[in-house]
Each structure stands twice: as C-alpha cells, then as structure tokens.
Write a protein that holds these residues in place. Structure first.
Motif, mmCIF file in Angstrom:
data_model
loop_
_atom_site.group_PDB
_atom_site.id
_atom_site.type_symbol
_atom_site.label_atom_id
_atom_site.label_comp_id
_atom_site.label_asym_id
_atom_site.label_seq_id
_atom_site.Cartn_x
_atom_site.Cartn_y
_atom_site.Cartn_z
ATOM 1 N N UNK A 1 3.807 -2.451 27.361
ATOM 2 C CA UNK A 1 4.027 -3.907 27.336
ATOM 3 C C UNK A 1 5.437 -4.218 27.818
ATOM 4 N N UNK A 2 5.520 -5.104 28.814
ATOM 5 C CA UNK A 2 6.827 -5.511 29.341
ATOM 6 C C UNK A 2 6.944 -7.030 29.229
ATOM 7 N N UNK A 3 8.145 -7.529 29.514
ATOM 8 C CA UNK A 3 8.344 -8.979 29.565
ATOM 9 C C UNK A 3 7.359 -9.619 30.529
ATOM 10 N N UNK A 4 7.129 -8.924 31.637
ATOM 11 C CA UNK A 4 6.263 -9.487 32.675
ATOM 12 C C UNK A 4 4.826 -9.677 32.177
ATOM 13 N N UNK A 5 4.404 -8.878 31.182
ATOM 14 C CA UNK A 5 3.060 -9.070 30.629
ATOM 15 C C UNK A 5 3.005 -10.316 29.750
ATOM 16 N N UNK A 6 4.087 -10.536 28.993
ATOM 17 C CA UNK A 6 4.069 -11.620 28.006
ATOM 18 C C UNK A 6 4.405 -12.976 28.634
ATOM 19 N N UNK A 7 5.371 -12.964 29.547
ATOM 20 C CA UNK A 7 5.949 -14.224 30.040
ATOM 21 C C UNK A 7 4.926 -15.237 30.566
ATOM 22 N N UNK A 8 3.901 -14.798 31.329
ATOM 23 C CA UNK A 8 2.971 -15.804 31.872
ATOM 24 C C UNK A 8 2.245 -16.604 30.798
ATOM 25 N N UNK A 9 2.209 -16.082 29.567
ATOM 26 C CA UNK A 9 1.454 -16.752 28.508
ATOM 27 C C UNK A 9 2.311 -17.682 27.662
ATOM 28 N N UNK A 10 3.615 -17.645 27.878
ATOM 29 C CA UNK A 10 4.494 -18.536 27.110
ATOM 30 C C UNK A 10 4.422 -19.948 27.661
ATOM 31 N N UNK A 11 4.644 -20.947 26.786
ATOM 32 C CA UNK A 11 4.745 -22.326 27.278
ATOM 33 C C UNK A 11 5.882 -22.377 28.295
ATOM 34 N N UNK A 12 5.751 -23.195 29.318
ATOM 35 C CA UNK A 12 6.793 -23.392 30.331
ATOM 36 C C UNK A 12 7.012 -22.169 31.225
ATOM 37 N N UNK A 13 6.007 -21.254 31.294
ATOM 38 C CA UNK A 13 6.221 -20.059 32.115
ATOM 39 C C UNK A 13 6.350 -20.405 33.595
ATOM 40 N N UNK A 14 5.885 -21.608 33.979
ATOM 41 C CA UNK A 14 6.025 -21.991 35.382
ATOM 42 C C UNK A 14 7.211 -22.920 35.604
ATOM 43 N N UNK A 15 8.132 -22.976 34.647
ATOM 44 C CA UNK A 15 9.386 -23.730 34.836
ATOM 45 C C UNK A 15 10.529 -22.718 34.816
ATOM 46 N N UNK A 16 11.612 -23.007 35.554
ATOM 47 C CA UNK A 16 12.765 -22.117 35.393
ATOM 48 C C UNK A 16 13.256 -22.210 33.950
ATOM 49 N N UNK A 17 13.930 -21.186 33.451
ATOM 50 C CA UNK A 17 14.433 -21.257 32.075
ATOM 51 C C UNK A 17 15.495 -22.361 31.988
ATOM 52 N N UNK A 18 15.617 -23.023 30.830
ATOM 53 C CA UNK A 18 16.609 -24.102 30.743
ATOM 54 C C UNK A 18 18.025 -23.592 31.051
ATOM 55 N N UNK A 19 18.760 -24.360 31.871
ATOM 56 C CA UNK A 19 20.169 -24.035 32.144
ATOM 57 C C UNK A 19 21.044 -24.580 31.025
ATOM 58 N N UNK A 20 20.647 -25.755 30.526
ATOM 59 C CA UNK A 20 21.492 -26.463 29.555
ATOM 60 C C UNK A 20 20.637 -26.938 28.388
ATOM 61 N N UNK A 21 21.124 -26.678 27.190
ATOM 62 C CA UNK A 21 20.489 -27.130 25.942
ATOM 63 C C UNK A 21 21.416 -28.187 25.350
ATOM 64 N N UNK A 22 20.877 -29.332 25.027
ATOM 65 C CA UNK A 22 21.683 -30.409 24.427
ATOM 66 C C UNK A 22 21.084 -30.721 23.071
ATOM 67 N N UNK A 23 21.932 -30.855 22.052
ATOM 68 C CA UNK A 23 21.438 -31.360 20.771
ATOM 69 C C UNK A 23 22.339 -32.496 20.325
ATOM 70 N N UNK A 24 21.716 -33.647 20.093
ATOM 71 C CA UNK A 24 22.455 -34.795 19.560
ATOM 72 C C UNK A 24 22.403 -34.735 18.035
ATOM 73 N N UNK A 25 23.155 -35.603 17.375
ATOM 74 C CA UNK A 25 23.039 -35.765 15.924
ATOM 75 C C UNK A 25 23.947 -34.863 15.097
ATOM 76 N N UNK A 26 24.749 -34.033 15.763
ATOM 77 C CA UNK A 26 25.786 -33.302 15.039
ATOM 78 C C UNK A 26 25.404 -31.939 14.476
ATOM 79 N N UNK A 27 24.108 -31.645 14.343
ATOM 80 C CA UNK A 27 23.748 -30.321 13.812
ATOM 81 C C UNK A 27 23.887 -29.298 14.938
#
Ligand code: IPE
Ligand code: IPE
Ligand code: MG
Length: 262
Positions: free
Chosen positions: A172-198
């Motif tokens: 089992x490799x990443x390549x086996x699992x990755x196609x089944x993850x949500x968003x597998x056809x999107x590039x990985x997020x470059x930027x994560x933003x969280x509002x609200x202070x937490x």
C-alpha cells in the motif's frame, strides 16, 4: 479525472497567488453575541462573507476554495442550532445556485452526506450535477466533513476496489489511497486560513494540509472579505515553502530557473 501530485511525493510548483485556499469559517456565534444577536444571525452574515470571499478569490486568480461549513463534530451543538444551520444551507444552495452557475463556478459538497435529510441531499445532487462542467472557479463546501472520516472512507474504498491489497499491506502506497480521498482531483491547499482567533485544525483536511501554510486571524468570519483575504495572501507571500529542502537549495533552483529563462 486528473490527479494532482502529492506534496510529499513531489515538490509542487507554487506562485504568488495560492492556487487553493482552505478556510475554517469560525466566529459566527461570537460575532452575533458581541452584538446581542442570536447565533444564527452570525451564520446568516457568514453566508454574505462567503459570497464576498468567493468573488474576491476568483478576481485575484485563486482557482480552488474549500470552506469548512459544518464539521462531523458540529452535531454536538444544540439541536435547534443544527436544524437552523441545515435550513440555511438548503436556502442558500437554492438561492445562489443560478448565479454561481452563470459565473462558471463548480460547486462541490464534500463530507458524509448520508447523514443529511433527503431534501438537502437532493439539492446537493442537483447543484453538483448542474455545475459539474464549470471551470472558472471551484468552490468546495465541507459539510459533515471530518479529516479522520475522510482517511477512513478512502481506506475502505481503496480496499473495496483493490481487495488484493488486504493480503499485501506492504504494497500500500500513498498513490493507492490518494485517489479515494475527498478533493483528490484538486491541488493540495497552499494556504489555510482560520478566522475567529482559535489556532487549531478542528479535524478539517488533516491529510491534505501536510505542507499547507497556516494563517490565523482574530477577526470573526462575518467580517471576512477581500481586504482580509489580501492580508492572508500577503502573509503567505512572506513564507519560504521549502517542502523539506534547505533555504540554500531554493536559492540555487531559483538561479537555475532564471538562467533557463534567459
Ligand atoms: C462557525 O462559527 C460556523 C460553524 C461551525 C457552523 P461558530 O458557530 O463556531 O462561531 P463561534 O466559534 O461560536 O463564535
Ligand atoms: C470548526 O469550527 C468547524 C467549522 C467552522 C464548520 P468549530 O467552531 O466547530 O471548532 P471548535 O469546536 O471550536 O474546534
Ligand atoms: Mg467556532
């Protein structure tokens, strides 16, 4: 379906404008409380902030936006708030669908949709089907989503489709699992933003955020829009994304890029 390269398998190409932004839209309740309003008033204002943010992202050249609208843990909230959130979700889906479609937005809802009422599921199916060929902008809404659920559902799918892997787990490799993850056809997020202070992930895209840059602001989600988005992007531009390499290596590869361009 185009699969994007994993950031742990290959160094992704990056630019000044993040291709994909993931946002935890937090602070609606506190926004409302500070104005002596019911929490749901904050959620309603949060929808306006999302509309502004989609417009601003598309304007500046962001291609994918994934927002956390309802987590797998949010069912723990009072039943009344959960039910109001579901009603708001259906209403906004119906109200905004035509304009999103005419603006070339592809809408996807990611998460365990089996927990939703049939009416909401039908509205989601219809919206996804209508916008599936749109390419100007991708809006992904995470609803009843949890990062751990995502990894587990992907593992189950992988084993259902490749039962032989259960006999040979060492294969089992990443390549086996990755196609089944949500968003597998999107590039990985470059930027994560969280509002609200937490400053926490709250079980959002835990697999997909492996090499994402994090940005936190104390401002509440209903106040978000283009100015705060640009602050987040400005902070992103201060970062050196090394993906495991050294700073010196980055300098050398930039020199090589300049030389080959001349
Ligand atoms: C985020 O705002 C929206 C949802 C989780 C649905 P909150 O409702 O968590 O707002 P705060 O954190 O209580 O202020
Ligand atoms: C995360 O916010 C989920 C969403 C924004 C939908 P929460 O407000 O639920 O997160 P915690 O519980 O404070 O970590
Ligand atoms: Mg919150």
């Amino acid at each position: 379906m185009a699969l994007f390269k994993s950031s742990t398998q290959e160094v992704p190409t990056t630019g000044a404008i993040p291709k994909h932004i993931a946002i935890v839209m937090d602070g609606n309740g506190r926004w409302a409380k500070s104005r002596l309003l019911p929490r749901v008033a904050g959620h309603k204002k949060g929808v306006d902030a999302l509309r502004r943010t989609v417009q601003a992202c598309a304007e500046v050249g962001v291609e994918y936006l994934t927002v956390f609208a309802f987590s797998s843990e949010n069912w723990r909230r009072p039943a009344e708030e959960v039910s109001l959130l579901m009603k708001l979700f259906i209403r906004v889906l119906r109200k905004d669908l035509e304009s999103m479609h005419s603006e070339g937005i592809r809408l996807r809802i990611v998460g365990d949709l089996s927990a939703f009422e049939p009416e909401l599921r039908a509205a989601i199916d219809y919206a996804q089907e209508l916008t599936r060929n749109n390419t100007r902008f991708n809006l992904n809404v995470a609803a009843n989503y949890g990062g751990r659920w995502d990894i587990l559902q992907a593992t189950r799918q992988m084993l259902i489709q490749n039962p032989e892997l259960a006999q040979h787990p060492e294969q089992i490799t990443e390549a086996n699992l990755q196609p089944h993850l949500c968003l597998s056809d999107c590039p990985e997020p470059d930027l994560f933003v969280r509002t609200g202070g937490e400053q926490r992930v709250s079980n959002f895209l835990i697999w997909q955020l492996a090499y994402t840059e994090f940005y936190f602001t104390d401002r509440y989600w209903p106040d978000f829009g283009k100015p705060l988005l640009m602050e987040a992007i400005a902070s992103y531009n201060q970062r050196e994304r090394r993906f495991g390499r050294t700073s010196e290596q980055l300098g050398l590869s930039a020199q090589a890029d300049r030389a080959s361009a001349n």
